[in-house]
Design an enzyme around this catalytic site. Sequence first.
Site, PDB file in Angstrom:
ATOM      1  N   ALA A  83       0.845  -1.200   0.000  1.00 39.29           N
ATOM      2  CA  ALA A  83       0.000   0.000   0.000  1.00 39.29           C
ATOM      3  C   ALA A  83       0.874   1.240   0.000  1.00 39.29           C
ATOM      4  CB  ALA A  83      -0.893   0.013   1.247  1.00 39.29           C
ATOM      5  N   THR A 125      -6.476  -0.856   8.459  1.00 43.82           N
ATOM      6  CA  THR A 125      -6.081   0.096   9.504  1.00 43.82           C
ATOM      7  C   THR A 125      -7.297   0.599  10.271  1.00 43.82           C
ATOM      8  OG1 THR A 125      -5.296   2.366   9.764  1.00 43.82           O
ATOM      9  CG2 THR A 125      -6.066   1.796   7.608  1.00 43.82           C
ATOM     10  N   ASP A 126      -7.057   1.038  11.507  1.00 40.99           N
ATOM     11  CA  ASP A 126      -8.153   1.639  12.293  1.00 40.99           C
ATOM     12  C   ASP A 126      -8.586   2.985  11.705  1.00 40.99           C
ATOM     13  OD1 ASP A 126      -5.891   3.122  13.005  1.00 40.99           O
ATOM     14  OD2 ASP A 126      -6.199   2.937  15.179  1.00 40.99           O
ATOM     15  N   GLU A 127      -7.761   3.551  10.805  1.00 38.16           N
ATOM     16  CA  GLU A 127      -8.094   4.880  10.265  1.00 38.16           C
ATOM     17  C   GLU A 127      -9.354   4.841   9.398  1.00 38.16           C
ATOM     18  OE1 GLU A 127      -4.806   7.335   9.097  1.00 38.16           O
ATOM     19  OE2 GLU A 127      -3.409   6.136  10.252  1.00 38.16           O
ATOM     20  N   TYR A 150      -5.841   8.622   2.244  1.00 37.68           N
ATOM     21  CA  TYR A 150      -5.269   7.309   2.600  1.00 37.68           C
ATOM     22  C   TYR A 150      -6.337   6.416   3.221  1.00 37.68           C
ATOM     23  CZ  TYR A 150      -3.047   3.893   5.715  1.00 37.68           C
ATOM     24  OH  TYR A 150      -2.723   2.732   6.397  1.00 37.68           O
ATOM     25  N   LYS A 154      -8.074   2.847   1.876  1.00 44.10           N
ATOM     26  CA  LYS A 154      -8.031   1.591   2.639  1.00 44.10           C
ATOM     27  C   LYS A 154      -9.449   1.078   2.911  1.00 44.10           C
ATOM     28  CE  LYS A 154      -4.878  -0.257   4.170  1.00 44.10           C
ATOM     29  NZ  LYS A 154      -3.982  -1.313   3.575  1.00 44.10           N
ATOM     30  N   TYR A 207       2.503  18.586  14.864  1.00 47.02           N
ATOM     31  CA  TYR A 207       1.357  19.196  14.191  1.00 47.02           C
ATOM     32  C   TYR A 207       0.336  19.711  15.222  1.00 47.02           C
ATOM     33  CZ  TYR A 207       2.935  16.415  10.105  1.00 47.02           C
ATOM     34  OH  TYR A 207       3.655  15.842   9.081  1.00 47.02           O
ATOM     35  N   ARG A 273      -1.840  19.247  10.289  1.00 47.17           N
ATOM     36  CA  ARG A 273      -2.179  18.461   9.099  1.00 47.17           C
ATOM     37  C   ARG A 273      -3.623  18.763   8.706  1.00 47.17           C
ATOM     38  NH1 ARG A 273      -1.712  12.119  10.115  1.00 47.17           N
ATOM     39  NH2 ARG A 273       0.424  12.349   9.364  1.00 47.17           N
TER      40      ARG A 273
HETATM   41  P1  NAD Z   1       5.199   0.855   4.255  1.00 47.19           P
HETATM   42  O1  NAD Z   1       4.876   2.113   3.527  1.00 47.19           O
HETATM   43  O2  NAD Z   1       6.378   0.814   5.162  1.00 47.19           O
HETATM   44  O3  NAD Z   1       5.386  -0.333   3.200  1.00 47.19           O
HETATM   45  C1  NAD Z   1       4.549  -0.517   2.089  1.00 47.19           C
HETATM   46  C2  NAD Z   1       5.207  -1.541   1.168  1.00 47.19           C
HETATM   47  O4  NAD Z   1       4.333  -1.757   0.047  1.00 47.19           O
HETATM   48  C3  NAD Z   1       6.544  -1.066   0.586  1.00 47.19           C
HETATM   49  O5  NAD Z   1       7.490  -2.109   0.659  1.00 47.19           O
HETATM   50  C4  NAD Z   1       6.221  -0.741  -0.850  1.00 47.19           C
HETATM   51  O6  NAD Z   1       7.316  -0.900  -1.752  1.00 47.19           O
HETATM   52  C5  NAD Z   1       5.105  -1.739  -1.141  1.00 47.19           C
HETATM   53  N1  NAD Z   1       4.245  -1.306  -2.261  1.00 47.19           N
HETATM   54  C6  NAD Z   1       3.654  -0.089  -2.425  1.00 47.19           C
HETATM   55  N2  NAD Z   1       2.960  -0.075  -3.573  1.00 47.19           N
HETATM   56  C7  NAD Z   1       3.091  -1.314  -4.123  1.00 47.19           C
HETATM   57  C8  NAD Z   1       2.583  -1.926  -5.303  1.00 47.19           C
HETATM   58  N3  NAD Z   1       1.804  -1.247  -6.158  1.00 47.19           N
HETATM   59  N4  NAD Z   1       2.904  -3.212  -5.563  1.00 47.19           N
HETATM   60  C9  NAD Z   1       3.714  -3.909  -4.717  1.00 47.19           C
HETATM   61  N5  NAD Z   1       4.226  -3.385  -3.595  1.00 47.19           N
HETATM   62  C10 NAD Z   1       3.917  -2.105  -3.299  1.00 47.19           C
HETATM   63  O7  NAD Z   1       3.875   0.465   5.020  1.00 47.19           O
HETATM   64  P2  NAD Z   1       3.642  -0.254   6.429  1.00 47.19           P
HETATM   65  O8  NAD Z   1       3.633   0.760   7.500  1.00 47.19           O
HETATM   66  O9  NAD Z   1       4.530  -1.433   6.520  1.00 47.19           O
HETATM   67  O10 NAD Z   1       2.138  -0.747   6.252  1.00 47.19           O
HETATM   68  C11 NAD Z   1       1.840  -2.023   5.697  1.00 47.19           C
HETATM   69  C12 NAD Z   1       0.334  -2.215   5.673  1.00 47.19           C
HETATM   70  O11 NAD Z   1      -0.194  -2.112   6.983  1.00 47.19           O
HETATM   71  C13 NAD Z   1      -0.392  -1.161   4.840  1.00 47.19           C
HETATM   72  O12 NAD Z   1      -1.411  -1.790   4.106  1.00 47.19           O
HETATM   73  C14 NAD Z   1      -0.973  -0.206   5.881  1.00 47.19           C
HETATM   74  O13 NAD Z   1      -2.151   0.382   5.413  1.00 47.19           O
HETATM   75  C15 NAD Z   1      -1.226  -1.152   7.036  1.00 47.19           C
HETATM   76  N6  NAD Z   1      -1.177  -0.540   8.376  1.00 47.19           N
HETATM   77  C16 NAD Z   1      -0.089   0.193   8.764  1.00 47.19           C
HETATM   78  C17 NAD Z   1      -0.047   0.717  10.064  1.00 47.19           C
HETATM   79  C18 NAD Z   1       1.155   1.483  10.559  1.00 47.19           C
HETATM   80  O14 NAD Z   1       1.127   1.994  11.680  1.00 47.19           O
HETATM   81  N7  NAD Z   1       2.243   1.594   9.814  1.00 47.19           N
HETATM   82  C19 NAD Z   1      -1.106   0.487  10.951  1.00 47.19           C
HETATM   83  C20 NAD Z   1      -2.199  -0.259  10.518  1.00 47.19           C
HETATM   84  C21 NAD Z   1      -2.208  -0.787   9.221  1.00 47.19           C
HETATM   85  P1  TYD Z   2       1.796   9.236  11.550  1.00 51.68           P
HETATM   86  O1  TYD Z   2       3.000   8.502  12.035  1.00 51.68           O
HETATM   87  O2  TYD Z   2       1.882   9.938  10.227  1.00 51.68           O
HETATM   88  O3  TYD Z   2       0.587   8.197  11.588  1.00 51.68           O
HETATM   89  P2  TYD Z   2      -1.008   8.438  11.349  1.00 51.68           P
HETATM   90  O4  TYD Z   2      -1.248   9.808  10.887  1.00 51.68           O
HETATM   91  O5  TYD Z   2      -1.296   7.430  10.283  1.00 51.68           O
HETATM   92  O6  TYD Z   2      -1.637   8.144  12.661  1.00 51.68           O
HETATM   93  O7  TYD Z   2       1.391  10.327  12.630  1.00 51.68           O
HETATM   94  C1  TYD Z   2       1.067   9.964  13.967  1.00 51.68           C
HETATM   95  C2  TYD Z   2       0.613  11.215  14.675  1.00 51.68           C
HETATM   96  O8  TYD Z   2       1.724  12.128  14.749  1.00 51.68           O
HETATM   97  C3  TYD Z   2      -0.476  11.975  13.929  1.00 51.68           C
HETATM   98  O9  TYD Z   2      -1.388  12.527  14.886  1.00 51.68           O
HETATM   99  C4  TYD Z   2       0.260  13.089  13.216  1.00 51.68           C
HETATM  100  C5  TYD Z   2       1.420  13.384  14.141  1.00 51.68           C
HETATM  101  N1  TYD Z   2       2.658  13.870  13.481  1.00 51.68           N
HETATM  102  C6  TYD Z   2       3.249  15.066  13.908  1.00 51.68           C
HETATM  103  O10 TYD Z   2       2.769  15.721  14.837  1.00 51.68           O
HETATM  104  N2  TYD Z   2       4.392  15.473  13.286  1.00 51.68           N
HETATM  105  C7  TYD Z   2       4.960  14.802  12.260  1.00 51.68           C
HETATM  106  O11 TYD Z   2       5.997  15.258  11.706  1.00 51.68           O
HETATM  107  C8  TYD Z   2       4.343  13.562  11.832  1.00 51.68           C
HETATM  108  C9  TYD Z   2       4.922  12.767  10.712  1.00 51.68           C
HETATM  109  C10 TYD Z   2       3.192  13.144  12.486  1.00 51.68           C
END
Ligand code: NAD
Ligand code: TYD
Length: 339
Positions: A83, A125-127, A150, A154, A207, A273
Amino acid sequence: MTVLVAGGAGFIGSNFVRYYVQAHPLDTIVNVDKLTYAGNMDNLIGLADLPNYRFVKADICDQSPIESIVQEFSVTSLVNFAAETHVDRSILGPAEFIQTNVMGTQALLEVAKKFSLHRYVQVSTDEVYGSLGTTGKFTEQTHLHPNSPYAASKASADLLCLAYHHTFGLPALITRCSNNYGPYQFPEKLIPLMILHALHDKPLPIYGDGKNVRDWLHVLDHCRAIDAVLAKGKVGEVYNIGGNNEWQNIDIVKLILNRLRKPESLISFVKDRLGHDRRYAIDSTKIQRELGWVPQYDFDRGIVETIEWYTANQQWWGRILTGEYQSYYKMMYEGRENA
Ligand code: NAD
Ligand code: TYD
């Protein structure tokens, strides 16, 4: 069992692959990733030589190459992490989010249908639930109310999964997790960004008023939860995953500064944001009750280990903080000071 992991070179995907090949040595993992700016082969060092692991570079939107991979490796299950994942980037340019998160998911669902895969797990995601006031938690029954491009992409993907289950009987399952932290997270996200800025004595951009609340879960607890859903979840069901661990952003940032012995004067409040969700909180009773999953990481320990990991792995982030990252950072943060 052969599991195709889509997006396994990113933060959570790479942690999942590393966890899974060890936890299930008799299964095979085929990691399929496009290697966007967020995909990083350095996240996968040490895995290439394992007999039960393969990597293939491919875009999930391209159905035909994904079909060939499924055939070549006799894939039986699919877990989709792939993603575009950063809310701020989705505000700058939503199109790629629709392409990968919606169209890409639909392409994977088609492949899963065509080859009658046993399980399809969509990592969501919870978002998708939107924003909470000061009380309450998201349950699986909470209506979808995504606020950012985003989150909307999702939520769309989740609905496609449920529609494929309802219409075609596709064995799809959805997980909706809260914010993850831990090693290998791309430093555009709050925790690694703040750690790196503190290490470099650069201002830490918060932010708005910094009182937005997120529920933080260690990435390995998320990986274990996905493993449980893949193995034992009921098809057609959604599982919330959370840490019961709510923090205001400002407090997380202070904690990082204190741990690194840096002054709080580095904190810089910047313009908020757009459409910034105020609070997320997850009720994960269902997965705990039905699949016996509970988080194992205590946050105090997890955050200290994470800070230490970034401090020790300068080579990993040093290679990231170049080129594309610099231009993104300038576009996002320059001239944003003093909200
Ligand atoms: P990330 O951005 O670190 O990694 C995303 C990966 O997907 C990368 O390796 C990228 O190269 C690959 N990718 C993107 N587009 C692609 C495509 N078209 N084809 C093949 N590969 C592709 O993301 P993450 O934080 O590891 O999140 C992974 C999943 O978990 C996502 O679906 C995200 O929505 C979900 N998620 C993330 C969080 C979080 O806190 N990071 C929380 C809940 C859910
Ligand atoms: P983020 O890691 O982007 O996750 P998400 O928005 O998906 O929850 O941000 C986490 C929280 O931190 C969100 O409330 C936005 C805030 N934030 C800042 O205050 N400063 C920053 O530079 C970033 C990247 C996020």
